[in-house]
Design an enzyme around this catalytic site. Structure first.
Site, mmCIF file in Angstrom:
data_model
loop_
_atom_site.group_PDB
_atom_site.id
_atom_site.type_symbol
_atom_site.label_atom_id
_atom_site.label_comp_id
_atom_site.label_asym_id
_atom_site.label_seq_id
_atom_site.Cartn_x
_atom_site.Cartn_y
_atom_site.Cartn_z
ATOM 1 N N VAL A 77 -18.975 0.421 -11.130
ATOM 2 C CA VAL A 77 -17.636 -0.080 -10.817
ATOM 3 C C VAL A 77 -16.921 0.974 -9.975
ATOM 4 O O VAL A 77 -16.661 2.085 -10.439
ATOM 5 C CB VAL A 77 -16.838 -0.384 -12.099
ATOM 6 C CG1 VAL A 77 -15.451 -0.910 -11.754
ATOM 7 C CG2 VAL A 77 -17.592 -1.393 -12.963
ATOM 8 N N ASP A 78 -16.599 0.618 -8.732
ATOM 9 C CA ASP A 78 -15.992 1.572 -7.801
ATOM 10 C C ASP A 78 -14.832 0.893 -7.086
ATOM 11 O O ASP A 78 -15.021 0.173 -6.106
ATOM 12 C CB ASP A 78 -17.042 2.055 -6.795
ATOM 13 C CG ASP A 78 -16.512 3.163 -5.896
ATOM 14 O OD1 ASP A 78 -15.347 3.563 -6.075
ATOM 15 O OD2 ASP A 78 -17.266 3.625 -5.019
ATOM 16 N N SER A 79 -13.620 1.142 -7.568
ATOM 17 C CA SER A 79 -12.445 0.528 -6.945
ATOM 18 C C SER A 79 -12.126 1.153 -5.593
ATOM 19 O O SER A 79 -11.265 0.646 -4.871
ATOM 20 C CB SER A 79 -11.229 0.664 -7.879
ATOM 21 O OG SER A 79 -10.948 2.037 -8.125
ATOM 22 N N GLY A 80 -12.804 2.253 -5.251
ATOM 23 C CA GLY A 80 -12.578 2.864 -3.944
ATOM 24 C C GLY A 80 -13.494 2.336 -2.865
ATOM 25 O O GLY A 80 -13.338 2.696 -1.696
#
Length: 396
Positions: A259-262
């Site tokens: 999970v990588d919101s960037g």
């Protein structure tokens, strides 16, 4: 006129202070004022200005060319002779009489002279453990004694590993000769740096090269001080955090998704797409290059697929990367579409559109490519235990 005094004591501790004096103020009286500020006895004070030693005590400061805003260096001489009994102004007040020195009995009464000789060795042990390199070759205690004191103190040993790895490696090697060589080499380097620093401080204040070097040294000191404060006040900032992974399924195949919101888009590796049997859906018209820390070639795009998180089946699109170590990365496009939120307090990913929660994986369940380097700490602990036991056998 205002004179700034940069004082370097015999133990290489430093202090800087300013004195307001007149140009006709005699050097001997100036030394008396310096004694009050620096706690260095008058008879041990040497004043240096513009790389010149000021000798005549009866001459005025103005006759030596000192003017308002000048900087002088105060150096403490080596022992000038026997002093009257009592505590020296700069003698530490720490009592090391209770420290059991290897090879001696702590219950045996110690002669005062012996106790004073042991105190610098104990101070050196503390300095080494805090990452400090011993300052000078003169007055060096026995390397065997320093080694034994460090091995007998796990706290100092752990600090030494963090702040002086070369010396810690030599200490844990079990060889006294190797430890002595590294210790002496670090002392020589420190002595050379001190000589260079004193030369810079006594150089012409208008020399641009000298001022640039002084500025760089001050910057390095500030960096070192900042790091030491961080180690003491926020040691957790030097640790590694576990990345956020969740369990999911694509086309019935279980995966661990990062999970990588960037990240701007959701990506999948080519190998993972082949396992999930969705390579037949890749639109190669969307080929390109993904840029981030490095670059990766994008083979194409799967416009619509289903991803299962817990009991929810969510629509998702994937950009397929040719050479990607992790199987799948959930980017901001997917997280925004389903109004996902990362709850670090509960350690869950919340699917906003359905209210479903899924826990982030612990480190032991992460893919091999994302686990922290393990095994080093355990091997280091074994090395410490082995060295302590080996040292104890040699002493007995």
């Amino acid at each position: 006129m205002l004179i700034t005094v940069y004082c370097v004591r015999r133990d290489l501790s430093e202090v800087t202070f300013s004195l307001q004096v007149s140009p006709d103020f005699e050097l001997r009286n100036f030394k008396v004022l310096c004694e009050a500020e620096s706690r260095v006895p008058v008879e041990e004070i040497q004043i240096i200005h513009m790389e010149r030693l000021l000798i005549e005590d009866h001459c005025s400061l103005g006759s030596y060319g000192l003017k308002d805003g000048d900087i002088v260096v105060l150096l403490q001489k080596d022992n000038v002779g026997p002093r009257a009994p009592g505590r020296a102004p700069n003698q530490p007040r720490v009592d090391f009489s209770g420290i059991a020195v290897p090879g001696t009995s702590s219950s045996r009464p110690q002669h005062p002279g012996q106790q004073q000789q042991r105190t610098p060795a104990a101070q050196r042990s503390q300095g080494l453990a805090s990452g400090e390199k011993v300052a000078g070759l003169q007055g060096l205690g026995s390397p065997a004694l320093i080694r034994s004191m460090l091995l007998s103190n796990p706290h100092d040993l752990s600090l030494l590993k963090e702040r002086n790895p070369p010396l810690a490696e030599a200490l844990l090697s079990g060889s006294l000769e190797t430890f002595s060589q590294v210790l002496m080499e670090q002392q020589r380097e420190k002595a050379l740096r001190e000589q260079e620093r004193l030369r810079l401080y006594t150089a012409d204040p208008l020399d641009r090269e000298a001022q640039a070097k002084i500025e760089e040294e001050i910057r390095q000191q500030n960096i070192e001080e900042n790091m030491n404060i961080a180690i003491e006040e926020a040691p957790e900032s030097f640790g590694q955090v576990t990345m956020l992974y969740i369990n999911c399924k694509v086309n019935g195949h279980p995966l661990k998704a990062f999970v990588d919101s960037g990240a701007q888009m959701t990506i999948m590796s080519q190998a993972c797409a082949e396992r999930c049997n969705i390579m037949r859906l890749v639109d190669r018209r969307w080929a390109g290059v993904a840029k981030g820390v490095g670059t990766q070639r994008i083979i194409g795009r799967v416009h619509l697929a289903q991803i299962q998180i817990e009991g929810d089946f969510l629509q998702c699109s994937f950009s397929i990367l040719e050479d990607q170590p992790m199987d799948m990365l959930l980017g901001l496009d997917m997280l925004r579409r389903h109004q996902c939120s990362i709850d670090l307090k509960k350690n869950v990913l919340v699917i906003g559109t359905t209210g479903t929660q899924t826990y982030f994986l612990p480190e032991g369940e992460l893919p091999l490519c994302s686990r922290m380097v393990s095994g080093q700490d355990e091997s280091s602990d074994k090395e410490i235990t082995h060295s302590v036991m080996d040292s104890g056998r040699k002493e007995h």
